[in-house]
Design an enzyme around this catalytic site. Structure first.
Site, PDB file in Angstrom:
ATOM      1  N   GLU A  13       9.560  -7.209   8.655  1.00 55.62           N
ATOM      2  CA  GLU A  13       9.009  -8.075   7.614  1.00 55.62           C
ATOM      3  C   GLU A  13      10.039  -9.025   7.028  1.00 55.62           C
ATOM      4  O   GLU A  13       9.696 -10.133   6.625  1.00 55.62           O
ATOM      5  CB  GLU A  13       8.411  -7.228   6.485  1.00 55.62           C
ATOM      6  CG  GLU A  13       7.191  -6.451   6.901  1.00 55.62           C
ATOM      7  CD  GLU A  13       6.607  -5.703   5.740  1.00 55.62           C
ATOM      8  OE1 GLU A  13       5.699  -6.245   5.103  1.00 55.62           O
ATOM      9  OE2 GLU A  13       7.083  -4.593   5.446  1.00 55.62           O
ATOM     10  N   GLU A 175       5.862   1.245  -2.252  1.00 54.06           N
ATOM     11  CA  GLU A 175       7.071   0.823  -2.988  1.00 54.06           C
ATOM     12  C   GLU A 175       6.820   0.195  -4.351  1.00 54.06           C
ATOM     13  O   GLU A 175       7.667   0.327  -5.257  1.00 54.06           O
ATOM     14  CB  GLU A 175       7.872  -0.198  -2.147  1.00 54.06           C
ATOM     15  CG  GLU A 175       8.443   0.345  -0.861  1.00 54.06           C
ATOM     16  CD  GLU A 175       7.449   0.297   0.286  1.00 54.06           C
ATOM     17  OE1 GLU A 175       6.479  -0.481   0.196  1.00 54.06           O
ATOM     18  OE2 GLU A 175       7.618   1.060   1.264  1.00 54.06           O
ATOM     19  N   ASP A 198      -4.670  -3.312   6.530  1.00 55.98           N
ATOM     20  CA  ASP A 198      -5.571  -2.263   7.027  1.00 55.98           C
ATOM     21  C   ASP A 198      -6.452  -1.779   5.887  1.00 55.98           C
ATOM     22  O   ASP A 198      -6.265  -2.185   4.745  1.00 55.98           O
ATOM     23  CB  ASP A 198      -4.749  -1.098   7.610  1.00 55.98           C
ATOM     24  CG  ASP A 198      -3.815  -0.497   6.565  1.00 55.98           C
ATOM     25  OD1 ASP A 198      -4.247   0.398   5.813  1.00 55.98           O
ATOM     26  OD2 ASP A 198      -2.648  -0.944   6.473  1.00 55.98           O
TER      27      ASP A 198
HETATM   28  N1  ADE Z   1       1.083  -0.153   3.754  1.00 52.12           N
HETATM   29  C1  ADE Z   1       0.212  -0.788   4.558  1.00 52.12           C
HETATM   30  N2  ADE Z   1      -0.869  -0.031   4.783  1.00 52.12           N
HETATM   31  C2  ADE Z   1      -0.678   1.132   4.108  1.00 52.12           C
HETATM   32  C3  ADE Z   1      -1.428   2.323   3.956  1.00 52.12           C
HETATM   33  N3  ADE Z   1      -2.608   2.472   4.566  1.00 52.12           N
HETATM   34  N4  ADE Z   1      -0.907   3.310   3.184  1.00 52.12           N
HETATM   35  C4  ADE Z   1       0.289   3.160   2.598  1.00 52.12           C
HETATM   36  N5  ADE Z   1       1.043   2.060   2.704  1.00 52.12           N
HETATM   37  C5  ADE Z   1       0.567   1.056   3.455  1.00 52.12           C
END
Ligand code: ADE
Length: 230
Positions: A13, A175, A198
């Site tokens: 990233e 974070e 997601d």
């Molecule tokens: N960062 C991106 N997707 C995530 C997820 N499903 N759970 C925790 N951190 C994430």
């Protein structure tokens, strides 16, 4: 004042942001920091790694090296039922969903001795809202809302629903609320922007890695937009 602190979790990233830096120079410390100029503005770029402790360490390292503020860019799982992959959440409130002192009657999500939630710097939050609206095409939603953090990758529909229902969270990541807690102790202005990679359900383990290449470009575009405005 000092350089703008830019923070991201994973190497994939931050490497695109790093490739845009002029006079880039590594700085020794508890997390990989790179100083340099991004489009003429002094910045300190931190690749903090995944999770709450790493985020807190990076915030501390940025503060020690003179950062005037910290902007976190990255991805998150969608926790709001109306949100989808590619939408953008700018945090206006941060909670730690994995904090549990309920055995002592503390409300769920509260770290003993800490506030129930944290707020970002108002100006940085509004700058991020403006930048996100400009960087992303009009089909994407850019919303302001609660970000829930914990040392857990969420890939379970019941769990993400619980996080949404319990904390009114729109995004789940690992974070933001730790940066918020650390920044509060460091008296460091901060803000967090997350592009949803997601749905934090059973599809998350395939959607999340597939989105990362795109995410790197979003992080770079957001970082450039932010430094142009601050
Ligand atoms: N960062 C991106 N997707 C995530 C997820 N499903 N759970 C925790 N951190 C994430």
């Amino acid at each position: 004042s000092g350089p703008i602190g830019l923070m991201g979790a994973m190497e994939s990233e931050v490497e695109l942001i790093q490739s845009c830096l002029v006079d880039a120079h590594p700085i020794e410390g508890p997390c990989p920091l790179v100083g340099g100029r991004l489009d003429g503005t002094d910045v300190l770029l931190a690749q903090c790694g995944v999770g709450k402790v790493n985020a807190a360490l990076a915030a501390s390292a940025l503060a020690q090296n003179g950062a005037s503020c910290i902007i976190f860019t990255g991805v998150a799982g969608a926790a709001g039922p109306d949100l989808d992959i590619g939408d953008v959440v700018v945090g206006n409130r941060f909670v730690q969903h994995d904090a549990d002192g309920t055995a002592f009657d503390d409300p769920i999500g509260v770290v003993p001795g800490e506030p129930r939630s944290w707020q970002p710097d108002e100006r940085l939050h509004s700058v991020l809202m403006g930048c996100a609206a400009r960087v992303f095409d009009a089909r994407r939603r850019v919303v302001s809302g609660t970000i829930a953090s914990g040392d857990q990758f969420i890939g379970d529909p019941a769990k993400v629903r619980w996080i949404h229902d319990t904390f009114d969270a729109l995004a789940v990541e690992m974070e933001g609320a730790a940066l918020a807690q650390a920044a509060s102790h460091l008296r460091m202005p901060f803000a967090v922007v997350r592009v949803l990679s997601d749905r934090a359900d059973g599809t998350a383990v395939t959607d999340f890695p597939a989105f990362l290449a795109q995410a790197a470009r979003h992080d770079r575009d957001l970082a450039r937009a932010v430094v142009a405005e601050l």
